[in-house]
Design a protein around this motif. Structure first.
Motif, mmCIF file in Angstrom:
data_model
loop_
_atom_site.group_PDB
_atom_site.id
_atom_site.type_symbol
_atom_site.label_atom_id
_atom_site.label_comp_id
_atom_site.label_asym_id
_atom_site.label_seq_id
_atom_site.Cartn_x
_atom_site.Cartn_y
_atom_site.Cartn_z
ATOM 1 N N ALA A 171 -2.976 0.413 4.275
ATOM 2 C CA ALA A 171 -4.112 1.263 4.634
ATOM 3 C C ALA A 171 -3.701 2.443 5.493
ATOM 4 N N ALA A 172 -2.491 2.408 6.086
ATOM 5 C CA ALA A 172 -2.030 3.485 6.964
ATOM 6 C C ALA A 172 -1.055 4.424 6.268
ATOM 7 N N SER A 173 -0.847 4.241 4.968
ATOM 8 C CA SER A 173 0.055 5.105 4.183
ATOM 9 C C SER A 173 1.460 5.156 4.781
ATOM 10 N N LEU A 174 1.998 4.003 5.116
ATOM 11 C CA LEU A 174 3.363 3.936 5.643
ATOM 12 C C LEU A 174 4.411 3.922 4.533
ATOM 13 N N GLY A 175 4.009 3.647 3.321
ATOM 14 C CA GLY A 175 4.897 3.756 2.170
ATOM 15 C C GLY A 175 6.112 2.849 2.250
ATOM 16 N N ALA A 176 7.291 3.457 2.167
ATOM 17 C CA ALA A 176 8.543 2.699 2.103
ATOM 18 C C ALA A 176 8.733 1.810 3.318
ATOM 19 N N GLU A 177 8.222 2.235 4.468
ATOM 20 C CA GLU A 177 8.364 1.427 5.684
ATOM 21 C C GLU A 177 7.646 0.089 5.530
ATOM 22 N N ALA A 178 6.428 0.124 4.947
ATOM 23 C CA ALA A 178 5.690 -1.118 4.724
ATOM 24 C C ALA A 178 6.293 -1.920 3.575
ATOM 25 N N LEU A 179 6.799 -1.227 2.555
ATOM 26 C CA LEU A 179 7.413 -1.912 1.419
ATOM 27 C C LEU A 179 8.591 -2.773 1.865
ATOM 28 N N ASP A 180 9.316 -2.325 2.881
ATOM 29 C CA ASP A 180 10.485 -3.059 3.367
ATOM 30 C C ASP A 180 10.119 -4.421 3.931
ATOM 31 N N ALA A 181 8.848 -4.594 4.310
ATOM 32 C CA ALA A 181 8.402 -5.874 4.853
ATOM 33 C C ALA A 181 8.016 -6.872 3.770
ATOM 34 N N VAL A 182 7.973 -6.422 2.504
ATOM 35 C CA VAL A 182 7.546 -7.271 1.385
ATOM 36 C C VAL A 182 8.770 -7.919 0.744
ATOM 37 N N ARG A 183 8.650 -9.168 0.403
ATOM 38 C CA ARG A 183 9.751 -9.881 -0.246
ATOM 39 C C ARG A 183 10.044 -9.291 -1.614
ATOM 40 N N SER A 184 11.237 -9.536 -2.114
ATOM 41 C CA SER A 184 11.592 -9.109 -3.466
ATOM 42 C C SER A 184 10.632 -9.743 -4.474
ATOM 43 N N ALA A 185 10.226 -8.942 -5.478
ATOM 44 C CA ALA A 185 9.282 -9.369 -6.517
ATOM 45 C C ALA A 185 7.888 -9.641 -5.952
ATOM 46 N N GLY A 186 7.593 -9.062 -4.771
ATOM 47 C CA GLY A 186 6.258 -9.182 -4.209
ATOM 48 C C GLY A 186 5.325 -8.132 -4.788
ATOM 49 N N VAL A 187 4.205 -7.891 -4.087
ATOM 50 C CA VAL A 187 3.188 -6.952 -4.583
ATOM 51 C C VAL A 187 2.757 -6.035 -3.437
ATOM 52 N N PHE A 188 2.320 -4.820 -3.798
ATOM 53 C CA PHE A 188 2.032 -3.789 -2.803
ATOM 54 C C PHE A 188 0.882 -2.935 -3.311
ATOM 55 N N ALA A 189 -0.159 -2.777 -2.503
ATOM 56 C CA ALA A 189 -1.302 -1.931 -2.854
ATOM 57 C C ALA A 189 -1.349 -0.737 -1.913
ATOM 58 N N ALA A 190 -1.253 0.469 -2.476
ATOM 59 C CA ALA A 190 -1.345 1.710 -1.710
ATOM 60 C C ALA A 190 -2.787 2.196 -1.746
ATOM 61 N N VAL A 191 -3.409 2.315 -0.584
ATOM 62 C CA VAL A 191 -4.817 2.684 -0.517
ATOM 63 C C VAL A 191 -5.027 4.161 -0.836
ATOM 64 N N VAL A 192 -4.080 5.015 -0.429
ATOM 65 C CA VAL A 192 -4.211 6.459 -0.630
ATOM 66 C C VAL A 192 -3.384 6.878 -1.840
ATOM 67 N N GLY A 193 -4.020 7.554 -2.794
ATOM 68 C CA GLY A 193 -3.310 8.041 -3.965
ATOM 69 C C GLY A 193 -2.210 9.011 -3.582
ATOM 70 N N GLY A 194 -1.026 8.833 -4.173
ATOM 71 C CA GLY A 194 0.105 9.689 -3.872
ATOM 72 C C GLY A 194 0.958 9.179 -2.729
ATOM 73 N N ALA A 195 0.505 8.119 -2.043
ATOM 74 C CA ALA A 195 1.253 7.574 -0.917
ATOM 75 C C ALA A 195 2.038 6.325 -1.306
ATOM 76 N N GLU A 196 2.038 6.000 -2.605
ATOM 77 C CA GLU A 196 2.698 4.767 -3.018
ATOM 78 C C GLU A 196 4.215 4.951 -3.060
ATOM 79 N N PRO A 197 4.990 3.981 -2.589
ATOM 80 C CA PRO A 197 6.443 4.072 -2.643
ATOM 81 C C PRO A 197 6.969 3.629 -4.008
ATOM 82 N N VAL A 198 8.238 3.891 -4.258
ATOM 83 C CA VAL A 198 8.893 3.373 -5.455
ATOM 84 C C VAL A 198 9.004 1.857 -5.319
#
Length: 311
Positions: A220-247
């Motif tokens: 919800a804070a559009s942290l992108g890659a920083e938040a993605l790093d906290a997710v386990r491999s093969a996990g899931v990630f929802a970006a609330v703001v369009g264009g803020a999603e990480p690879v």
């Protein structure tokens, strides 16, 4: 009747309180006498032209503002819509390209975008629910986690993030949350099991609490890659703001949350409000003619809860 419109893009000075024709509901629609309508960042981005620049809406001669609404039904279109004259309701206008939004004396919405308002809170509080809570619950839907799994919520003290914490807990998820250090007590009260202050190395901090990383994240804070790093491999990630999603590194499934109106889901959210499991937060209420002040205050940041316009 009065409505907040813009005829050009720019700062709060382009906001206009215009006299417009009373809208008439068509088949499958209801007209709501507006009691309260929240102001959101999307209203600021609409007004500034940011959404038009991003190709999300077409510039028009007149554009209405406002998504959330709570009020009383005062006219009903044809069809068996499940509502009666005088019903207190709340709902969401989810279209950007409209000449009339919810920042008005009256608004017409599809009946499928409306639900009976929670009974235990005021209509001002109810107006702070639809956009934020639907964004949160639809983000959690994208994750499709099951009870007992772990989820990171960024911006957990904000309107969307706060709802996401409570809704995740209601689904039986274990919540790690990040927000300003001064918001820890609030975020834990909302139900977070773990708290990481903003500014910490998020991936490392979360993994110290949840070995291997969380199963999913609502960013919800559009942290992108920083938040993605906290997710386990093969996990899931929802970006609330369009264009803020990480690879989607490490096989993480990344999706955007594109909010949509959903009256049936609003019924469920109203029940959670009435059960004390979902907390509307209002920072302040202002009369409709002070809409520019609301835009200034929202842009300045630091609010905990929504600003709500009261026609």
């Amino acid at each position: 009747m009065r409505a907040v419109v813009i005829r050009s893009f720019g700062g709060p000075e382009v906001l206009e309180i215009a006299e417009v024709a009373m809208p008439v509901p068509g088949p499958g629609q209801v007209r709501i006498r507006v009691a309260a309508a929240a102001v959101h960042p999307v209203d600021l981005h609409t007004r500034s032209g940011g959404l038009a620049d991003a190709g999300l809406m077409v510039p028009r001669d007149v554009i209405g503002l406002g998504w959330d609404v709570a009020g009383t039904i005062d006219e009903i279109g044809s069809g068996d819509l499940g509502f009666a004259f005088g019903d207190e309701v709340f709902g969401l206008s989810d279209r950007l390209d409209v000449p009339l939004g919810t920042h008005a004396d009256h608004v017409v919405l599809d009946a499928t975008a409306v639900a009976h308002a929670p009974r235990t809170v005021s209509l001002i509080e109810a107006a702070a629910v639809p956009l934020g809570a639907l964004t949160a619950v639809q983000s959690l839907d994208l994750l499709a986690l099951t009870a007992g799994q772990t989820v990171l919520i960024t911006g957990a003290a904000g309107a969307v993030g706060g709802f996401a914490v409570e809704l995740a807990v209601a689904q039986g998820l274990r919540v790690a949350a990040t927000a300003h250090v001064e918001d820890e007590a609030l975020v834990r009260k909302l139900g977070a099991e773990w708290f990481v202050p903003r500014g910490a190395r998020l991936g490392e901090a979360v993994r110290a609490l949840v070995p291997g990383g969380v199963d999913g994240a609502v960013d919800a804070a559009s942290l992108g890659a920083e938040a993605l790093d906290a997710v386990r491999s093969a996990g899931v990630f929802a970006a609330v703001v369009g264009g803020a999603e990480p690879v989607g590194l490490r096989g993480i499934r990344v999706a955007n949350t594109w909010i949509r109106a959903d009256g049936r889901r609003l019924d469920e959210l109203a029940a959670l409000v009435d059960a004390g499991r979902l907390t509307p937060r209002v920072a302040d209420s202002l009369p409709l003619h002070l809409v520019a002040d609301a835009h200034h205050r929202l842009a300045a940041g630091g609010l905990r809860g929504r600003l709500v316009l009261v026609p």
